[in-house]
Structures are given as C-alpha cells and as structure tokens.
Design an enzyme around this catalytic site. Structure first.
Site, short mmCIF file in Angstrom:
data_model
loop_
_atom_site.label_atom_id
_atom_site.label_comp_id
_atom_site.label_asym_id
_atom_site.label_seq_id
_atom_site.Cartn_x
_atom_site.Cartn_y
_atom_site.Cartn_z
N LYS A 20 46.99 -48.59 78.42
CA LYS A 20 47.61 -47.49 77.68
C LYS A 20 48.18 -48.00 76.35
CE LYS A 20 50.31 -44.46 80.00
NZ LYS A 20 51.58 -44.09 80.65
N LYS A 42 49.97 -25.05 83.37
CA LYS A 42 50.22 -24.05 82.33
C LYS A 42 49.28 -24.36 81.17
CE LYS A 42 53.96 -26.16 79.70
NZ LYS A 42 55.28 -25.95 79.13
N ASN A 56 67.14 -26.93 84.59
CA ASN A 56 65.81 -26.71 85.18
C ASN A 56 65.89 -25.82 86.42
OD1 ASN A 56 64.32 -27.98 83.28
ND2 ASN A 56 63.68 -29.71 84.54
N THR A 97 64.76 -38.12 84.04
CA THR A 97 65.64 -37.24 84.81
C THR A 97 66.10 -37.97 86.07
OG1 THR A 97 64.47 -35.32 83.98
CG2 THR A 97 65.79 -34.99 85.95
N ASP A 109 55.12 -50.33 77.42
CA ASP A 109 54.66 -49.78 78.69
C ASP A 109 54.03 -50.91 79.49
OD1 ASP A 109 54.01 -46.59 79.56
OD2 ASP A 109 52.98 -48.16 80.70
N GLU A 144 56.10 -29.19 78.16
CA GLU A 144 54.73 -29.63 77.91
C GLU A 144 54.01 -28.53 77.14
OE1 GLU A 144 52.48 -31.36 81.10
OE2 GLU A 144 54.28 -32.23 81.97
N GLY A 198 54.92 -24.49 88.36
CA GLY A 198 54.35 -25.79 88.77
C GLY A 198 54.79 -26.84 87.77
N CYS A 238 58.10 -30.97 86.57
CA CYS A 238 59.56 -30.92 86.43
C CYS A 238 60.24 -29.92 87.37
CB CYS A 238 59.90 -30.60 84.99
SG CYS A 238 59.18 -31.79 83.86
N ALA A 264 56.53 -12.86 85.39
CA ALA A 264 56.11 -12.98 86.79
C ALA A 264 54.72 -13.60 86.84
CB ALA A 264 56.11 -11.61 87.43
C1 UGA Z 1 60.30 -27.64 81.95
C2 UGA Z 1 61.49 -27.13 81.13
O1 UGA Z 1 61.16 -25.86 80.55
C3 UGA Z 1 61.84 -28.13 80.02
O2 UGA Z 1 63.00 -27.68 79.34
C4 UGA Z 1 62.12 -29.49 80.67
O3 UGA Z 1 62.37 -30.48 79.68
C5 UGA Z 1 60.90 -29.93 81.47
O4 UGA Z 1 60.62 -28.94 82.47
C6 UGA Z 1 61.25 -31.26 82.07
O5 UGA Z 1 62.17 -31.32 82.90
O6 UGA Z 1 60.67 -32.28 81.67
P1 UGA Z 1 57.63 -27.71 81.62
O7 UGA Z 1 57.58 -28.09 83.06
O8 UGA Z 1 56.86 -28.50 80.63
O9 UGA Z 1 59.16 -27.72 81.10
O10 UGA Z 1 57.08 -26.24 81.48
P2 UGA Z 1 57.65 -24.75 81.37
O11 UGA Z 1 57.10 -24.14 80.16
O12 UGA Z 1 59.10 -24.71 81.55
O13 UGA Z 1 56.91 -24.07 82.62
C7 UGA Z 1 57.12 -24.52 83.95
C8 UGA Z 1 56.38 -23.63 84.92
O14 UGA Z 1 56.99 -22.35 85.01
C9 UGA Z 1 54.92 -23.37 84.55
O15 UGA Z 1 54.14 -23.43 85.72
C10 UGA Z 1 54.94 -21.96 83.98
O16 UGA Z 1 53.71 -21.31 84.13
C11 UGA Z 1 56.02 -21.33 84.84
N1 UGA Z 1 56.67 -20.16 84.21
C12 UGA Z 1 57.40 -20.33 83.08
C13 UGA Z 1 56.57 -18.91 84.80
O17 UGA Z 1 55.92 -18.75 85.85
N2 UGA Z 1 57.21 -17.85 84.22
C14 UGA Z 1 57.95 -17.98 83.10
O18 UGA Z 1 58.51 -16.96 82.62
C15 UGA Z 1 58.04 -19.25 82.50
#
Ligand code: UGA
Length: 449
Positions: free
Chosen positions: A43, A319, A207, A125, A38, A152, A256, A259, A251
């Site tokens: 870090k 989250k 995504n 990505t 890095d 995450e 957020g 990603c 819902a």
């Molecule tokens: C997301 C994807 O799920 C991963 O597969 C991908 O690798 C990652 O992006 C990436 O591109 O690096 P992540 O952003 O860590 O992962 O989190 P998620 O668990 O997918 O949640 C994303 C957002 O959607 C959060 O704000 C969560 O609260 C919201 N969410 C998720 C909802 O509002 N409702 C749901 O049913 C699921």
C-alpha cells in the site's frame, strides 16, 4: 489550494486506510508536509506512486497535486524522526463480543518512545476510557482525542468543510490540543475543546444518534405502508422542524458500512460492560437487521415464491460513491434470496472487485442492462445516480417481469408506473392495483437453458 507553509515539521499519520489517507492528503492540500506510515508495504508503495487503493472521490487528485508534500513509509522510525503530532488512523473493527478491537491501536502505542516531545492524536474510533488508559501506560507522551466525522463518498469535502472539530485533552496536554486546533482552525468549523473521555463519547454518541434516526424513519416507513401514507412526505414534514432536521431521514434497506453497525454495537457493549443495558440502541440495531430483509417480502408479494426467479441487485456497496462492501445490505439480501432458491445477479459501478470476494455465488455483471436481461425483478440496493439515467422503458422489454423494488426510494415511481412497471419502494403507497399475476416459477432465462 491554500498557501504552503515553510520550515514546518511534518504531520505524522499512522495507518493510511480510508481515514488516514483522507487526513494525510487533506493536510497536504492545506499546505502542510505530511509523513504517512502503514505496515502494508504494498500500500505504501502504491501510494508513493500516486495510486489510491480504494474508491473515494477527489483523493487521487489531492494525492497527485500534493505529491511533493506527502511521504509514505513503512517505518515508524521515519515518522518519529520528523513529526511531533502523530495522527493515529488505524482501524478498530468489532470483535465477536461487539467490543472494538483495539489491538492495532495498542500496536501503535507500543512503538512510541517512553517519553519525548510527541502527541498521539487519536482519529480512530475508540471506546470512552481508551485515551486515559493509553495516557496512563505512556505517561511521557501527550494524548489528544480528535474523532473524525467524515462520510465515505464525500470525505474530502467533509474534511475541508467540517461542521465542527472535536478536540479532547486532559490537563497537561493543552499544548498538543493547541497544536491540533491550529491545524484545523483555518477550515472554519466550530472547535469543541473538551476532555478526552467526552471527546471519545461525542463520536460514539453522534454515530449512534444518526443510526437511531435511520432506524426510526425506517420504522415510520413500515407503518406508513400499513396506513397508506408516504414516508418521504412524512420525513419532509418532520425534517423542516429545526429541532429535528431533515438529514438522515431517508428510509431504505437499513444502514451499513464500517461505522454505524460497528459503533452502535461498540456503544451498546461499552454501556453493557458497565452494567447498563442500552435499550434504545439494542432496538436500533435489531430494527436495522430486520429492515435489510424486508425487501424479500415485497418481492414475494409480486412474484410469488422466489425459487427459480432471477433477481437483479443494482448497487452492492453500502452506499454510492464508494466500493466499500462492509456490512452492505446487499450481502444480507443476496444470501436471503439464495436461501429462497432465487438466482441472484449483481451490478455495482465500482464495487465489483470487492463484491466478488464476498458474493462468490452471485453472478456479477458488467452493466445494469446485463444484470436486468430476463430478470424477474430489479432491486435498487444502492442509489448510484446512473440507475436513474437508465432507459427503463427499453429495459422493461428485456426483463421477464416488470417489477422494481426500490430499496432507496430513489427512482421516479410515477414515470416507472407509466412505463408499465410494478414499482414498490419503502414506506410508499402500495402498488397492488398493478401487481401482475405471479409469474411461473421458471423465469425466461431458466427456460432458455
Ligand atoms: C458515518 C457518519 O455519517 C460519519 O459522520 C462518520 O465519520 C463515519 O460514519 C465514521 O464513523 O467513520 P459513513 O458510514 O461513511 O459515515 O456513511 P453515511 O453517509 O453516514 O451512511 C451510513 C449508512 O446509513 C449508509 O448505509 C446509508 O445508506 C445509510 N443511510 C444514511 C440511510 O439509510 N438513510 C439516511 O437518511 C442516511
């Protein structure tokens, strides 16, 4: 832990942010030597001493357990000296236009030798077309697109138990794709071998589709509120259809993180750059922005004008199980509430430090109890499990108004209503019957000042 392998060339990891560190520590856990680089010397030093610079469950344990197999450096030469497969894990944040910023990827490519026995394995990505452009500019090295699908908060589990691993390579680079496949095969997920452009597109499309599911259920929730239906029941009934599936149908206050917001914009922009208007994705993004603001109306319904009211935001990270504040709904909510003249307090079990920088005018509290003292309403923004364990009956006595707006449909609505709260979620039946008279503009806290 899997059995260590002997005499093997280390795996190179370039960029030890969240993706890079999870990749490095999980490969080490599988028994491989890893050299991770890095440009941030602080870090790299912290990691060499076993300190993880962000919150992600299990990464610190993996780092400690596999310390002997992990080397951290700031010198690209160290990586090139020993590794052959170079996993590129630098970030690609959005630019003002919505395109992905590829400058960090380009910086990595510029430091690779013109030719040699190397393969660049792209975890970052990137828009479809990036890999082929890199391959044209650096014809002496192989290129493999291997997008990551980690979430995450559950990244280590996701890495070690993948649904599928996507490996894209163009003709001539099969040897490198075979090498990557050999690394992932012991994990047991389906292996999808394809070309580079399709692999890049799989990541963005996956995504975007998940984000679409969320915006879809959020709109269904908004309609449920109008017709007296319950979105959690609707999602359950929909999700049992195997063609639909139950995941990503919760819902809430919108998606957020680093990603979904970035990748939906990047795919929309990628399409736009070719002259194609991606209408559905445009709506998905807009619905998400509006959803973040919907809680304001719910608070006003129960409290009247918000000027002078004290609102406690519980959960600030995008989250649970992360301290990541990127594109968190709490940021939009806090600023809208302040725009309405409300006093905003916030509490998050781990994101306090990250939140302090981004929410300078929000009073950040040490505990949920402190945030709720004399507050006019509690707003659940992030579903941290500790919020379900709070003694809400006792907290009701400490709050100025017993109003809970649950942006994640996370708490036990029935129990809270029995405890005397006005409880309102997203897409649930209205709670008008119990709505208290809107309190006077000055809250108890203000009055005591
Ligand atoms: C997301 C994807 O799920 C991963 O597969 C991908 O690798 C990652 O992006 C990436 O591109 O690096 P992540 O952003 O860590 O992962 O989190 P998620 O668990 O997918 O949640 C994303 C957002 O959607 C959060 O704000 C969560 O609260 C919201 N969410 C998720 C909802 O509002 N409702 C749901 O049913 C699921």
């Amino acid at each position: 832990m899997l059995a260590p392998m002997s005499d093997e060339r280390p795996i190179g990891v370039i960029g030890v942010g969240w993706v890079g560190l999870v990749t490095a520590t999980c490969f080490a856990e599988m028994g491989h030597p890893v050299i991770a680089m890095d440009i941030d010397a602080q870090k790299a030093r912290a990691l060499s001493r076993g300190r993880v610079p962000f919150h992600e469950p299990a990464v610190d344990e993996l780092l400690e357990r596999n310390a002997e197999r992990l080397t951290f450096t700031t010198a690209m030469e160290d990586v090139l000296e020993s590794a052959r497969l170079l996993f590129c894990c630098v970030d690609t944040p959005p630019t003002y236009s919505g395109d992905a910023d590829l400058s960090r990827v380009q910086a990595v490519v510029s430091r690779l030798p013109a030719d040699g026995d190397y393969a660049l394995v792209m975890k970052s990505t990137v828009p479809s077309g990036t890999g082929r452009a890199i391959r044209r500019d650096a014809p002496g090295i192989a290129y493999v697109a291997c997008p990551e699908f980690l979430k995450e908060g559950t990244a280590v589990r996701d890495f070690l138990h993948p649904d599928r691993v996507v490996i894209g390579a163009d003709p001539g680079d099969e040897w490198a794709a075979d090498g990557v496949e050999a690394l992932y095969r012991p994990l047991g997920g389906a292996i999808v071998r394809t070309d580079v452009a399709s692999a890049e597109m799989i990541k963005l499309a996956a995504n975007a589709f998940l984000a679409t599911k969320i915006s879809f259920i959020n709109e269904i929730a908004n309609v449920c509120e109008e017709v007296g239906a319950d979105v959690t029941e609707v999602a359950r009934g929909m999700g049992l259809d195997k063609r639909i599936g139950g995941s990503f149908l919760r819902a809430g206050v919108g998606f957020g993180g680093s990603c979904f917001p970035k990748d939906t914009k990047a795919l929309k922009q990628l399409a736009g750059n070719t002259g194609y208007h991606f209408q559905l994705l445009t709506a998905v993004i807009e619905v998400n922005e509006l959803q973040k603001r919907r809680l304001i109306g719910k608070l006003q319904k129960h409290l009247g004008p918000l000027a002078g009211k004290t609102i406690a935001l519980l959960g600030l990270a995008f989250k649970p199980d992360t301290d990541d504040m990127r594109e968190a709904s709490s940021l939009v909510l806090a600023s809208r509430l302040q725009g309405e003249g409300a006093r905003v307090r916030g509490y998050d079990p781990v994101a306090r430090e990250a939140a302090a920088e981004l929410l300078p005018s929000v009073r950040l509290c040490e505990s949920a109890e402190a945030a709720l003292q004399d507050a006019d309403a509690a707003v659940i923004v992030t579903e941290w499990s500790e919020f379900a364990e709070l003694d809400w009956s006792a907290l009701r006595e400490r709050m100025a108004n017993a109003v809970i707006v649950d942006g994640r449909n996370f708490l036990d609505a029935q129990a809270l209503r029995q405890a005397g709260f006005v409880y309102e979620g997203i897409g649930l039946a209205h709670d008008d019957a119990q709505a208290p008279e809107p309190a006077p503009a000055e809250s108890a806290e203000a009055a005591s000042r």
